[in-house]
Write a protein that holds these residues in place. Structure first.
Motif, mmCIF file in Angstrom:
data_model
loop_
_atom_site.group_PDB
_atom_site.id
_atom_site.type_symbol
_atom_site.label_atom_id
_atom_site.label_comp_id
_atom_site.label_asym_id
_atom_site.label_seq_id
_atom_site.Cartn_x
_atom_site.Cartn_y
_atom_site.Cartn_z
ATOM 1 N N GLN A 154 1.177 -1.185 -0.545
ATOM 2 C CA GLN A 154 -0.004 0.379 -0.449
ATOM 3 C C GLN A 154 0.601 1.321 -0.228
ATOM 4 O OE1 GLN A 154 -2.479 0.238 3.532
ATOM 5 N NE2 GLN A 154 -3.984 1.942 2.535
ATOM 6 N N GLY A 155 1.815 1.113 0.717
ATOM 7 C CA GLY A 155 3.319 2.419 1.051
ATOM 8 C C GLY A 155 4.589 1.935 0.554
ATOM 9 N N ALA A 156 5.462 2.818 1.116
ATOM 10 C CA ALA A 156 6.274 3.202 0.167
ATOM 11 C C ALA A 156 6.896 2.453 1.152
ATOM 12 C CB ALA A 156 7.239 4.482 0.152
ATOM 13 N N ASP A 157 7.990 1.830 0.852
ATOM 14 C CA ASP A 157 9.697 0.285 1.900
ATOM 15 C C ASP A 157 10.025 1.970 2.359
ATOM 16 O OD1 ASP A 157 11.553 -0.441 3.138
ATOM 17 O OD2 ASP A 157 11.578 -2.130 1.943
ATOM 18 N N ASP A 158 10.637 2.531 3.434
ATOM 19 C CA ASP A 158 11.127 3.324 4.393
ATOM 20 C C ASP A 158 12.507 2.614 4.720
ATOM 21 O OD1 ASP A 158 11.044 1.896 6.511
ATOM 22 O OD2 ASP A 158 9.936 2.685 8.051
ATOM 23 N N PHE A 159 13.208 1.304 3.723
ATOM 24 C CA PHE A 159 14.110 0.734 3.846
ATOM 25 C C PHE A 159 15.201 0.232 5.755
ATOM 26 C CE2 PHE A 159 13.453 3.028 -0.245
ATOM 27 C CZ PHE A 159 13.133 1.578 -0.740
ATOM 28 N N THR A 160 14.183 0.918 6.745
ATOM 29 C CA THR A 160 14.458 0.626 7.953
ATOM 30 C C THR A 160 14.202 -0.284 8.831
ATOM 31 O OG1 THR A 160 14.003 2.736 7.958
ATOM 32 C CG2 THR A 160 16.272 2.987 8.083
ATOM 33 N N THR A 161 12.355 -0.232 8.834
ATOM 34 C CA THR A 161 11.835 -0.764 9.934
ATOM 35 C C THR A 161 12.550 -2.269 9.750
ATOM 36 O OG1 THR A 161 9.892 1.226 9.481
ATOM 37 C CG2 THR A 161 9.776 -0.932 10.791
ATOM 38 N N GLN A 162 12.577 -2.924 10.971
ATOM 39 C CA GLN A 162 12.436 -4.169 10.402
ATOM 40 C C GLN A 162 11.336 -5.247 10.865
ATOM 41 O OE1 GLN A 162 15.625 -5.560 9.569
ATOM 42 N NE2 GLN A 162 16.014 -3.505 9.208
ATOM 43 N N PRO A 163 10.498 -6.329 10.458
ATOM 44 C CA PRO A 163 11.582 -6.838 9.484
ATOM 45 C C PRO A 163 10.899 -6.818 8.266
ATOM 46 C CG PRO A 163 10.286 -7.979 10.295
ATOM 47 C CD PRO A 163 10.058 -7.088 11.246
ATOM 48 N N THR A 164 10.021 -5.217 7.754
ATOM 49 C CA THR A 164 9.482 -5.602 6.177
ATOM 50 C C THR A 164 9.474 -3.627 5.777
ATOM 51 O OG1 THR A 164 7.149 -3.814 7.750
ATOM 52 C CG2 THR A 164 7.473 -6.572 7.853
ATOM 53 N N GLY A 165 10.157 -3.148 6.790
ATOM 54 C CA GLY A 165 9.952 -1.485 6.161
ATOM 55 C C GLY A 165 8.907 -0.528 6.284
ATOM 56 N N ASN A 166 7.782 -1.258 7.006
ATOM 57 C CA ASN A 166 6.632 -0.496 6.809
ATOM 58 C C ASN A 166 6.058 -0.131 5.528
ATOM 59 O OD1 ASN A 166 4.953 0.721 9.095
ATOM 60 N ND2 ASN A 166 5.895 3.001 8.946
ATOM 61 N N ALA A 167 5.425 -0.863 4.774
ATOM 62 C CA ALA A 167 5.464 -0.482 3.557
ATOM 63 C C ALA A 167 3.431 -0.700 3.186
ATOM 64 C CB ALA A 167 5.930 -1.668 2.838
ATOM 65 N N GLY A 168 2.958 -0.661 4.840
ATOM 66 C CA GLY A 168 1.452 -1.378 4.858
ATOM 67 C C GLY A 168 1.054 -2.462 3.975
ATOM 68 N N GLY A 169 -0.315 -2.878 4.568
ATOM 69 C CA GLY A 169 -1.293 -3.735 3.909
ATOM 70 C C GLY A 169 -0.821 -4.604 1.946
ATOM 71 N N ARG A 170 -0.849 -5.352 1.803
ATOM 72 C CA ARG A 170 -0.013 -5.910 0.576
ATOM 73 C C ARG A 170 -1.574 -5.893 -0.460
ATOM 74 N NH1 ARG A 170 2.579 -11.681 3.232
ATOM 75 N NH2 ARG A 170 4.025 -10.409 5.213
ATOM 76 N N VAL A 171 -1.478 -5.314 -1.000
ATOM 77 C CA VAL A 171 -2.450 -4.465 -2.351
ATOM 78 C C VAL A 171 -2.684 -5.347 -3.805
ATOM 79 C CG1 VAL A 171 -2.695 -2.333 -1.172
ATOM 80 C CG2 VAL A 171 -1.515 -2.442 -3.127
ATOM 81 N N SER A 172 -1.364 -6.369 -3.759
ATOM 82 C CA SER A 172 -1.966 -7.111 -4.966
ATOM 83 C C SER A 172 -0.671 -8.349 -5.139
ATOM 84 C CB SER A 172 -0.962 -6.253 -6.558
ATOM 85 O OG SER A 172 -1.302 -6.802 -7.717
ATOM 86 N N CYS A 173 -0.937 -9.916 -5.146
ATOM 87 C CA CYS A 173 0.097 -10.503 -5.580
ATOM 88 C C CYS A 173 0.105 -11.249 -6.773
ATOM 89 C CB CYS A 173 -0.655 -11.737 -4.298
ATOM 90 S SG CYS A 173 0.455 -12.353 -3.852
ATOM 91 N N GLY A 174 1.418 -12.310 -6.546
ATOM 92 C CA GLY A 174 0.698 -12.693 -7.508
ATOM 93 C C GLY A 174 2.160 -14.453 -7.411
ATOM 94 N N GLY A 175 1.746 -15.284 -7.287
ATOM 95 C CA GLY A 175 2.873 -16.601 -7.385
ATOM 96 C C GLY A 175 3.936 -16.610 -8.412
#
Length: 193
Positions: A169-190
């Motif tokens: 949903q949002g931007a990766d801050d590249f510092t928050t562990q372990p996910t980058g605080n990027a928000g929800g998963r809005v799209s997925c593909g295997g």
């Protein structure tokens, strides 16, 4: 006359043997060239993936992953996003069955490093692709080429087959562990063969 015939046959034999030796040399040269071409044979693999909306979004995408000469290129295009910056990651499992995409697990991190920006000396997950911008129409693209991935090579530290691509949903801050605080998963593909 007999001498002329013997001489003539001798000349023909010399010419024949000379041609035969030349043909043998030509064949050896041809064989060597073929061998070099086969050894330098370029193997190219290609895989197309469709990303579907998750978490009640309208975000969709198409990803083309190619591998050639030991390098993998991921080229993706997205639409239906909210305008702004979005993170994209490779996650552990090619399972997009959960409505919120959490069935794909966490970031793919086979080397057990800290989350970070791709290529950072401080470390990053093998699945930390980065951020891209969605324009006012909700469309965006990203391309990444690396020798740290492979398609179906069997190396658990490189092989991305069986993983998932997630847009957040949002931007990766590249510092928050372990996910980058990027928000929800809005799209997925295997990433599946």
């Amino acid at each position: 006359m007999k001498t002329i015939v013997i001489t003539l046959f001798s000349l023909i034999a010399i010419i024949f043997l000379s041609c035969k030796n030349e043909a043998k040399k030509d064949q050896e040269t041809t064989d060597e060239i073929v061998k070099e071409v086969v050894e330098e044979k370029v193997e190219m693999k290609e895989l197309g993936i469709v990303l579907e909306p998750r978490s009640g979004s309208t975000a969709e995408g198409k990803v083309l992953i190619t591998e050639e000469n030991g390098e993998v290129t991921l080229a993706a295009s997205f639409y239906g996003l909210t305008p702004g910056t979005h993170a994209i990651h490779i996650h552990e499992k090619a399972d997009c069955s959960a409505a919120d995409g959490t069935s794909s697990g966490g970031h793919w991190n086979p080397t057990f490093t800290s989350h970070g920006k791709w290529g950072a000396t401080e470390g990053y997950h093998k699945g930390d692709i980065g951020n891209f911008e969605a324009d006012e129409n909700g469309q965006g693209t990203i391309t990444l080429t690396t020798n740290e991935w492979c398609l179906g090579c069997g190396d658990e530290n490189k092989d991305i087959i069986g993983k998932a691509i997630i847009v957040h949903q949002g931007a990766d801050d590249f510092t928050t562990q372990p996910t980058g605080n990027a928000g929800g998963r809005v799209s997925c593909g295997g990433i599946i063969k």
